[in-house]
Design a protein around this motif. Sequence first.
Motif, PDB file in Angstrom:
ATOM      1  N   ILE A   1     -21.883  -9.329  -2.055  1.00 33.66           N
ATOM      2  CA  ILE A   1     -21.393  -8.928  -0.731  1.00 33.66           C
ATOM      3  C   ILE A   1     -20.898  -7.478  -0.695  1.00 33.66           C
ATOM      4  O   ILE A   1     -21.267  -6.725   0.212  1.00 33.66           O
ATOM      5  CB  ILE A   1     -20.288  -9.895  -0.255  1.00 33.66           C
ATOM      6  N   PRO A   2     -20.088  -7.034  -1.666  1.00 35.20           N
ATOM      7  CA  PRO A   2     -19.618  -5.643  -1.591  1.00 35.20           C
ATOM      8  C   PRO A   2     -20.751  -4.628  -1.633  1.00 35.20           C
ATOM      9  O   PRO A   2     -20.692  -3.599  -0.940  1.00 35.20           O
ATOM     10  CB  PRO A   2     -18.695  -5.503  -2.808  1.00 35.20           C
ATOM     11  N   TYR A   3     -21.810  -4.903  -2.377  1.00 36.07           N
ATOM     12  CA  TYR A   3     -22.937  -3.976  -2.452  1.00 36.07           C
ATOM     13  C   TYR A   3     -23.728  -3.966  -1.146  1.00 36.07           C
ATOM     14  O   TYR A   3     -24.229  -2.919  -0.725  1.00 36.07           O
ATOM     15  CB  TYR A   3     -23.851  -4.357  -3.613  1.00 36.07           C
ATOM     16  N   ALA A   4     -23.829  -5.128  -0.516  1.00 32.58           N
ATOM     17  CA  ALA A   4     -24.531  -5.210   0.769  1.00 32.58           C
ATOM     18  C   ALA A   4     -23.768  -4.460   1.858  1.00 32.58           C
ATOM     19  O   ALA A   4     -24.357  -3.700   2.642  1.00 32.58           O
ATOM     20  CB  ALA A   4     -24.725  -6.672   1.168  1.00 32.58           C
ATOM     21  N   VAL A   5     -22.448  -4.651   1.903  1.00 34.67           N
ATOM     22  CA  VAL A   5     -21.633  -3.985   2.926  1.00 34.67           C
ATOM     23  C   VAL A   5     -21.660  -2.467   2.739  1.00 34.67           C
ATOM     24  O   VAL A   5     -21.890  -1.705   3.687  1.00 34.67           O
ATOM     25  CB  VAL A   5     -20.187  -4.500   2.873  1.00 34.67           C
ATOM     26  N   LEU A   6     -21.427  -2.018   1.524  1.00 33.16           N
ATOM     27  CA  LEU A   6     -21.448  -0.580   1.254  1.00 33.16           C
ATOM     28  C   LEU A   6     -22.839   0.001   1.426  1.00 33.16           C
ATOM     29  O   LEU A   6     -22.998   1.165   1.819  1.00 33.16           O
ATOM     30  CB  LEU A   6     -20.934  -0.310  -0.158  1.00 33.16           C
ATOM     31  N   GLY A   7     -23.872  -0.807   1.142  1.00 31.39           N
ATOM     32  CA  GLY A   7     -25.238  -0.335   1.338  1.00 31.39           C
ATOM     33  C   GLY A   7     -25.556  -0.091   2.804  1.00 31.39           C
ATOM     34  O   GLY A   7     -26.186   0.915   3.157  1.00 31.39           O
ATOM     35  N   VAL A   8     -25.129  -1.008   3.666  1.00 31.57           N
ATOM     36  CA  VAL A   8     -25.326  -0.824   5.112  1.00 31.57           C
ATOM     37  C   VAL A   8     -24.554   0.396   5.610  1.00 31.57           C
ATOM     38  O   VAL A   8     -25.062   1.198   6.411  1.00 31.57           O
ATOM     39  CB  VAL A   8     -24.890  -2.090   5.872  1.00 31.57           C
ATOM     40  N   LEU A   9     -23.340   0.556   5.127  1.00 31.82           N
ATOM     41  CA  LEU A   9     -22.522   1.707   5.514  1.00 31.82           C
ATOM     42  C   LEU A   9     -23.163   3.007   5.056  1.00 31.82           C
ATOM     43  O   LEU A   9     -23.182   4.003   5.793  1.00 31.82           O
ATOM     44  CB  LEU A   9     -21.126   1.563   4.914  1.00 31.82           C
ATOM     45  N   TYR A  10     -23.708   2.994   3.863  1.00 30.45           N
ATOM     46  CA  TYR A  10     -24.388   4.184   3.349  1.00 30.45           C
ATOM     47  C   TYR A  10     -25.622   4.527   4.190  1.00 30.45           C
ATOM     48  O   TYR A  10     -25.879   5.697   4.498  1.00 30.45           O
ATOM     49  CB  TYR A  10     -24.793   3.952   1.899  1.00 30.45           C
ATOM     50  N   ALA A  11     -26.393   3.515   4.557  1.00 29.32           N
ATOM     51  CA  ALA A  11     -27.595   3.744   5.369  1.00 29.32           C
ATOM     52  C   ALA A  11     -27.235   4.323   6.730  1.00 29.32           C
ATOM     53  O   ALA A  11     -27.936   5.208   7.244  1.00 29.32           O
ATOM     54  CB  ALA A  11     -28.365   2.433   5.534  1.00 29.32           C
ATOM     55  N   TYR A  12     -26.130   3.852   7.314  1.00 30.77           N
ATOM     56  CA  TYR A  12     -25.704   4.367   8.616  1.00 30.77           C
ATOM     57  C   TYR A  12     -25.289   5.832   8.515  1.00 30.77           C
ATOM     58  O   TYR A  12     -25.651   6.656   9.359  1.00 30.77           O
ATOM     59  CB  TYR A  12     -24.556   3.517   9.144  1.00 30.77           C
ATOM     60  N   LEU A  13     -24.523   6.175   7.480  1.00 33.88           N
ATOM     61  CA  LEU A  13     -24.121   7.572   7.286  1.00 33.88           C
ATOM     62  C   LEU A  13     -25.323   8.460   6.994  1.00 33.88           C
ATOM     63  O   LEU A  13     -25.387   9.606   7.450  1.00 33.88           O
ATOM     64  CB  LEU A  13     -23.118   7.667   6.137  1.00 33.88           C
ATOM     65  N   LEU A  14     -26.269   7.938   6.254  1.00 32.58           N
ATOM     66  CA  LEU A  14     -27.483   8.703   5.976  1.00 32.58           C
ATOM     67  C   LEU A  14     -28.260   8.982   7.254  1.00 32.58           C
ATOM     68  O   LEU A  14     -28.810  10.071   7.443  1.00 32.58           O
ATOM     69  CB  LEU A  14     -28.349   7.930   4.978  1.00 32.58           C
TER      70      LEU A  14
END
Length: 226
Positions: A113-126
């Motif tokens: 879960i933490p990797y999925a949440v941070l991954g989505v956040l990273y994609a949005y910032l990108l």
Amino acid sequence: MSFSYCYFSYSPLRLKIDHFGQSIKPCGTVVRSRVNSSRDWSFIGGSRFVVKPKVTRLVHHAKSERIHASWFSGSHLASSVFTFGTVAVLPFYTLMVLAPKSELTKKSMESSIPYAVLGVLYAYLLYLSWTPETVRLIFASKYWLPQLTSIAKMFSNEFTLASAWIHLLVVDLFAARHVFQDGLENQIETRHSVSFCLFFCPIGILTHVITKAMTKATRKEVHHSV
């Protein structure tokens, strides 16, 4: 001799003077000045016209603009994501260092879960930081390889910098989890290596490799001595 008041009104489109006391209703922002005019006469100077201002007031007919500032915009969003990402990973490091053998720690580190949440956040910032110039900065050299000056210019954008920080947090946590699980499997001390992974991930991996090698060598010596 005195005569009627006159109104001076300014409009972005026209300028009108009413000599008969009739009001004018222009659109937009109007500066309206009310003056008292009189005519004096003397034998020496002849006739002269005197204007005596009495009241000057500003009348604003246009509706005032409203600026809707969003809290989740610009540097506020980048700063908030930076703080959120940092705080989000700290509980996992705390569990691995303070309670490495507890069931809560083991189950927490098995979760994705933490990797999925941070991954989505990273994609949005990108997505927010990506511009047509980004590709040119990444492949700036004639060999289509990144250059340090171009990368430094690209990271001057706060969104790009925040996305890079989230990227580091995800990779560091993933490496720390691998170190932690490898330590549990081989019964190796990992708290120091996990701590290094938080801010100095390559050093954390290196210390784990050294610790693992030293532990195996010590065990072999003990086994042969027995």
